[in-house]
Write a protein that holds these residues in place. Structure first.
Motif, PDB file in Angstrom:
ATOM      1  N   ILE A 193       5.342   5.569   7.993  1.00  0.00           N
ATOM      2  CA  ILE A 193       5.038   6.794   8.756  1.00  0.00           C
ATOM      3  C   ILE A 193       6.330   7.582   8.972  1.00  0.00           C
ATOM      4  CG2 ILE A 193       4.300   7.705  11.003  1.00  0.00           C
ATOM      5  CD1 ILE A 193       2.364   5.282  11.173  1.00  0.00           C
ATOM      6  N   MET A 194       7.393   6.873   9.358  1.00  0.00           N
ATOM      7  CA  MET A 194       8.671   7.554   9.606  1.00  0.00           C
ATOM      8  C   MET A 194       9.218   8.193   8.324  1.00  0.00           C
ATOM      9  SD  MET A 194       9.336   7.635  12.738  1.00  0.00           S
ATOM     10  CE  MET A 194       7.581   7.702  13.025  1.00  0.00           C
ATOM     11  N   ASP A 195       9.080   7.492   7.196  1.00  0.00           N
ATOM     12  CA  ASP A 195       9.541   8.055   5.926  1.00  0.00           C
ATOM     13  C   ASP A 195       8.782   9.341   5.608  1.00  0.00           C
ATOM     14  OD1 ASP A 195      11.288   5.974   5.630  1.00  0.00           O
ATOM     15  OD2 ASP A 195      10.074   4.891   4.147  1.00  0.00           O
ATOM     16  N   MET A 196       7.486   9.344   5.922  1.00  0.00           N
ATOM     17  CA  MET A 196       6.631  10.479   5.592  1.00  0.00           C
ATOM     18  C   MET A 196       6.843  11.638   6.562  1.00  0.00           C
ATOM     19  SD  MET A 196       4.047  11.285   3.487  1.00  0.00           S
ATOM     20  CE  MET A 196       3.167   9.805   3.033  1.00  0.00           C
ATOM     21  N   TYR A 244      -2.395  10.990   5.271  1.00  0.00           N
ATOM     22  CA  TYR A 244      -2.227  10.236   6.511  1.00  0.00           C
ATOM     23  C   TYR A 244      -1.221  10.899   7.443  1.00  0.00           C
ATOM     24  CZ  TYR A 244      -4.874   6.172   4.819  1.00  0.00           C
ATOM     25  OH  TYR A 244      -5.855   5.323   4.371  1.00  0.00           O
ATOM     26  N   ALA A 245      -0.516  11.908   6.938  1.00  0.00           N
ATOM     27  CA  ALA A 245       0.475  12.584   7.771  1.00  0.00           C
ATOM     28  C   ALA A 245       0.078  14.025   8.098  1.00  0.00           C
ATOM     29  CB  ALA A 245       1.827  12.577   7.059  1.00  0.00           C
ATOM     30  N   VAL A 246      -1.022  14.506   7.525  1.00  0.00           N
ATOM     31  CA  VAL A 246      -1.416  15.901   7.703  1.00  0.00           C
ATOM     32  C   VAL A 246      -2.352  16.045   8.898  1.00  0.00           C
ATOM     33  CG1 VAL A 246      -2.586  17.863   6.621  1.00  0.00           C
ATOM     34  CG2 VAL A 246      -1.169  16.339   5.236  1.00  0.00           C
ATOM     35  N   ASP A 247      -1.986  16.889   9.827  1.00  0.00           N
ATOM     36  CA  ASP A 247      -2.824  17.192  10.997  1.00  0.00           C
ATOM     37  C   ASP A 247      -3.193  15.963  11.815  1.00  0.00           C
ATOM     38  OD1 ASP A 247      -2.809  19.899  10.382  1.00  0.00           O
ATOM     39  OD2 ASP A 247      -4.572  19.723   9.105  1.00  0.00           O
ATOM     40  N   VAL A 248      -2.382  14.906  11.737  1.00  0.00           N
ATOM     41  CA  VAL A 248      -2.639  13.720  12.556  1.00  0.00           C
ATOM     42  C   VAL A 248      -1.778  13.847  13.805  1.00  0.00           C
ATOM     43  CG1 VAL A 248      -2.441  11.201  12.691  1.00  0.00           C
ATOM     44  CG2 VAL A 248      -3.182  12.287  10.556  1.00  0.00           C
ATOM     45  N   HIS A 249      -2.420  13.714  14.957  1.00  0.00           N
ATOM     46  CA  HIS A 249      -1.694  13.889  16.217  1.00  0.00           C
ATOM     47  C   HIS A 249      -1.064  12.587  16.716  1.00  0.00           C
ATOM     48  CE1 HIS A 249      -4.522  17.353  16.205  1.00  0.00           C
ATOM     49  NE2 HIS A 249      -3.440  17.974  16.626  1.00  0.00           N
ATOM     50  N   GLY A 250      -1.682  11.438  16.383  1.00  0.00           N
ATOM     51  CA  GLY A 250      -1.147  10.168  16.853  1.00  0.00           C
ATOM     52  C   GLY A 250      -1.669   9.000  16.037  1.00  0.00           C
ATOM     53  N   SER A 274       0.839  -1.199   0.000  1.00  0.00           N
ATOM     54  CA  SER A 274       0.000   0.000   0.000  1.00  0.00           C
ATOM     55  C   SER A 274       0.871   1.245   0.000  1.00  0.00           C
ATOM     56  CB  SER A 274      -0.888   0.056   1.251  1.00  0.00           C
ATOM     57  OG  SER A 274      -1.842  -0.963   1.237  1.00  0.00           O
ATOM     58  N   LEU A 275       0.442   2.197  -0.769  1.00  0.00           N
ATOM     59  CA  LEU A 275       1.090   3.494  -0.681  1.00  0.00           C
ATOM     60  C   LEU A 275       0.589   4.157   0.591  1.00  0.00           C
ATOM     61  CD1 LEU A 275       0.650   4.584  -4.388  1.00  0.00           C
ATOM     62  CD2 LEU A 275       2.759   3.855  -3.263  1.00  0.00           C
ATOM     63  N   PHE A 276       1.408   5.001   1.143  1.00  0.00           N
ATOM     64  CA  PHE A 276       1.025   5.713   2.352  1.00  0.00           C
ATOM     65  C   PHE A 276       0.608   7.113   1.916  1.00  0.00           C
ATOM     66  CE2 PHE A 276       1.744   7.907   6.402  1.00  0.00           C
ATOM     67  CZ  PHE A 276       1.157   7.007   7.275  1.00  0.00           C
ATOM     68  N   PRO A 277      -0.703   7.367   1.792  1.00  0.00           N
ATOM     69  CA  PRO A 277      -1.149   8.655   1.246  1.00  0.00           C
ATOM     70  C   PRO A 277      -0.679   9.829   2.116  1.00  0.00           C
ATOM     71  CG  PRO A 277      -2.992   7.122   1.500  1.00  0.00           C
ATOM     72  CD  PRO A 277      -1.812   6.510   2.186  1.00  0.00           C
ATOM     73  N   ALA A 278      -0.351  10.920   1.468  1.00  0.00           N
ATOM     74  CA  ALA A 278       0.151  12.095   2.181  1.00  0.00           C
ATOM     75  C   ALA A 278      -0.839  12.585   3.229  1.00  0.00           C
ATOM     76  CB  ALA A 278       0.469  13.209   1.188  1.00  0.00           C
ATOM     77  N   GLY A 328       9.168  11.640   9.458  1.00  0.00           N
ATOM     78  CA  GLY A 328      10.556  11.831   9.863  1.00  0.00           C
ATOM     79  C   GLY A 328      10.730  12.180  11.336  1.00  0.00           C
ATOM     80  N   ASN A 329       9.687  11.993  12.142  1.00  0.00           N
ATOM     81  CA  ASN A 329       9.778  12.319  13.565  1.00  0.00           C
ATOM     82  C   ASN A 329       9.646  11.048  14.389  1.00  0.00           C
ATOM     83  OD1 ASN A 329       9.491  13.137  16.195  1.00  0.00           O
ATOM     84  ND2 ASN A 329       7.681  14.403  15.847  1.00  0.00           N
ATOM     85  N   PRO A 330      10.758  10.538  14.954  1.00  0.00           N
ATOM     86  CA  PRO A 330      10.682   9.289  15.728  1.00  0.00           C
ATOM     87  C   PRO A 330       9.916   9.446  17.034  1.00  0.00           C
ATOM     88  CG  PRO A 330      12.866  10.236  15.870  1.00  0.00           C
ATOM     89  CD  PRO A 330      12.105  11.081  14.893  1.00  0.00           C
ATOM     90  N   ASN A 331       9.560  10.679  17.394  1.00  0.00           N
ATOM     91  CA  ASN A 331       8.804  10.898  18.630  1.00  0.00           C
ATOM     92  C   ASN A 331       7.307  11.043  18.397  1.00  0.00           C
ATOM     93  OD1 ASN A 331      11.166  10.884  20.210  1.00  0.00           O
ATOM     94  ND2 ASN A 331      11.599  12.965  19.527  1.00  0.00           N
ATOM     95  N   VAL A 332       6.853  10.740  17.175  1.00  0.00           N
ATOM     96  CA  VAL A 332       5.421  10.829  16.898  1.00  0.00           C
ATOM     97  C   VAL A 332       4.689   9.831  17.806  1.00  0.00           C
ATOM     98  CG1 VAL A 332       5.455   9.150  14.995  1.00  0.00           C
ATOM     99  CG2 VAL A 332       3.671  10.870  15.070  1.00  0.00           C
ATOM    100  N   PRO A 333       3.579  10.245  18.411  1.00  0.00           N
ATOM    101  CA  PRO A 333       2.864   9.347  19.322  1.00  0.00           C
ATOM    102  C   PRO A 333       2.288   8.122  18.600  1.00  0.00           C
ATOM    103  CG  PRO A 333       2.235  11.631  19.686  1.00  0.00           C
ATOM    104  CD  PRO A 333       3.025  11.605  18.417  1.00  0.00           C
ATOM    105  N   VAL A 334       2.661   6.940  19.108  1.00  0.00           N
ATOM    106  CA  VAL A 334       2.213   5.681  18.509  1.00  0.00           C
ATOM    107  C   VAL A 334       1.832   4.704  19.619  1.00  0.00           C
ATOM    108  CG1 VAL A 334       2.918   3.664  17.135  1.00  0.00           C
ATOM    109  CG2 VAL A 334       3.713   5.940  16.477  1.00  0.00           C
ATOM    110  N   VAL A 335       0.722   4.013  19.397  1.00  0.00           N
ATOM    111  CA  VAL A 335       0.357   2.882  20.251  1.00  0.00           C
ATOM    112  C   VAL A 335       0.260   1.662  19.344  1.00  0.00           C
ATOM    113  CG1 VAL A 335      -1.422   1.873  21.739  1.00  0.00           C
ATOM    114  CG2 VAL A 335      -0.869   4.292  21.958  1.00  0.00           C
ATOM    115  N   VAL A 336       0.954   0.586  19.715  1.00  0.00           N
ATOM    116  CA  VAL A 336       0.874  -0.686  18.984  1.00  0.00           C
ATOM    117  C   VAL A 336      -0.129  -1.563  19.716  1.00  0.00           C
ATOM    118  CG1 VAL A 336       2.132  -2.773  18.314  1.00  0.00           C
ATOM    119  CG2 VAL A 336       3.239  -0.531  18.123  1.00  0.00           C
ATOM    120  N   VAL A 337      -1.097  -2.082  18.949  1.00  0.00           N
ATOM    121  CA  VAL A 337      -2.195  -2.837  19.541  1.00  0.00           C
ATOM    122  C   VAL A 337      -2.279  -4.236  18.937  1.00  0.00           C
ATOM    123  CG1 VAL A 337      -4.699  -2.945  19.811  1.00  0.00           C
ATOM    124  CG2 VAL A 337      -3.535  -0.747  19.934  1.00  0.00           C
TER     125      VAL A 337
END
Length: 185
Positions: free
Chosen positions: A102-105, A73-79, A67-71, A107-116
């Motif tokens: 997500i990291m490629d798009m 998906y990175a705009v105004d997303v907080h987590g 899947s392509l990661f649509p742009a 580039g912030n390794p501190n973006v809030p992420v929860v793995v479920v």
């Protein structure tokens, strides 16, 4: 305090339970039928540690490794909530790929992420151990928990955790008291 608006995106391969988790959280019901999602957005107002939040939860179409990661998906997303099913090692591998995208798009390794790891009610079919889930979350600097949309297990905690991660990354320091039954690492 004014209400805070937070946009949360659920990502993962198809049929891992992204819609089930979202609908269980927003509407308090478990949807048993599988109807592939194009993309739906749900809103819910919640209070976490005396702060009101208007959550915009984006339930995305299932992704696969191609899947392509649509742009957008990175705009105004907080987590981000990255969902796999404990009965599918392939869905687990795809979560790692999605994180890399997500990291490629962003580039912030501190973006809030929860793995479920969802579908914890399917212990007999488990293909992904809790330790593997915890290891992946540690690798990507994320919070980890296992949920069951069907049994409504840790679903509220999941959304509380991502809001707490978002606030922590924004420097607002809201701390989330977790439900004691949920194992979060």
């Amino acid at each position: 305090m004014p209400i805070k608006h937070r946009k949360i995106m659920l990502l993962g391969c198809r049929s891992v339970g992204k819609s089930s988790l979202t609908i269980q959280y927003v509407q308090g019901q478990f949807v048993d039928s599988y109807d592939p999602t194009i993309e739906n957005t749900y809103n819910k107002t919640v209070k976490i540690n005396n702060q009101d939040f208007e959550l915009q939860v984006v339930d995305t179409a299932g992704q696969d490794e191609y899947s392509l990661f649509p742009a957008q998906y990175a705009v105004d997303v907080h987590g981000y909530v990255l969902v796999y099913s404990i009965d599918s090692s392939k869905s687990f591998e795809i979560v790692r790929t999605i994180y890399e995208k997500i990291m490629d798009m962003i580039g912030n390794p501190n973006v809030p992420v929860v793995v479920v790891g969802n579908k914890s009610d399917l212990q007999a079919e488990r293909e992904v151990s809790r330790e593997e889930g915890e290891g992946l979350a540690k690798d990507v600097n994320a919070v980890f928990l296992e949920t069951s949309a069907k049994d409504n297990l840790c679903v509220n905690d999941l959304f509380q955790k991502i809001v707490v991660q978002i606030e922590r990354s924004a420097g607002d320091g809201v701390d989330g008291g977790a439900d004691k039954k949920c194992i979060i690492s």
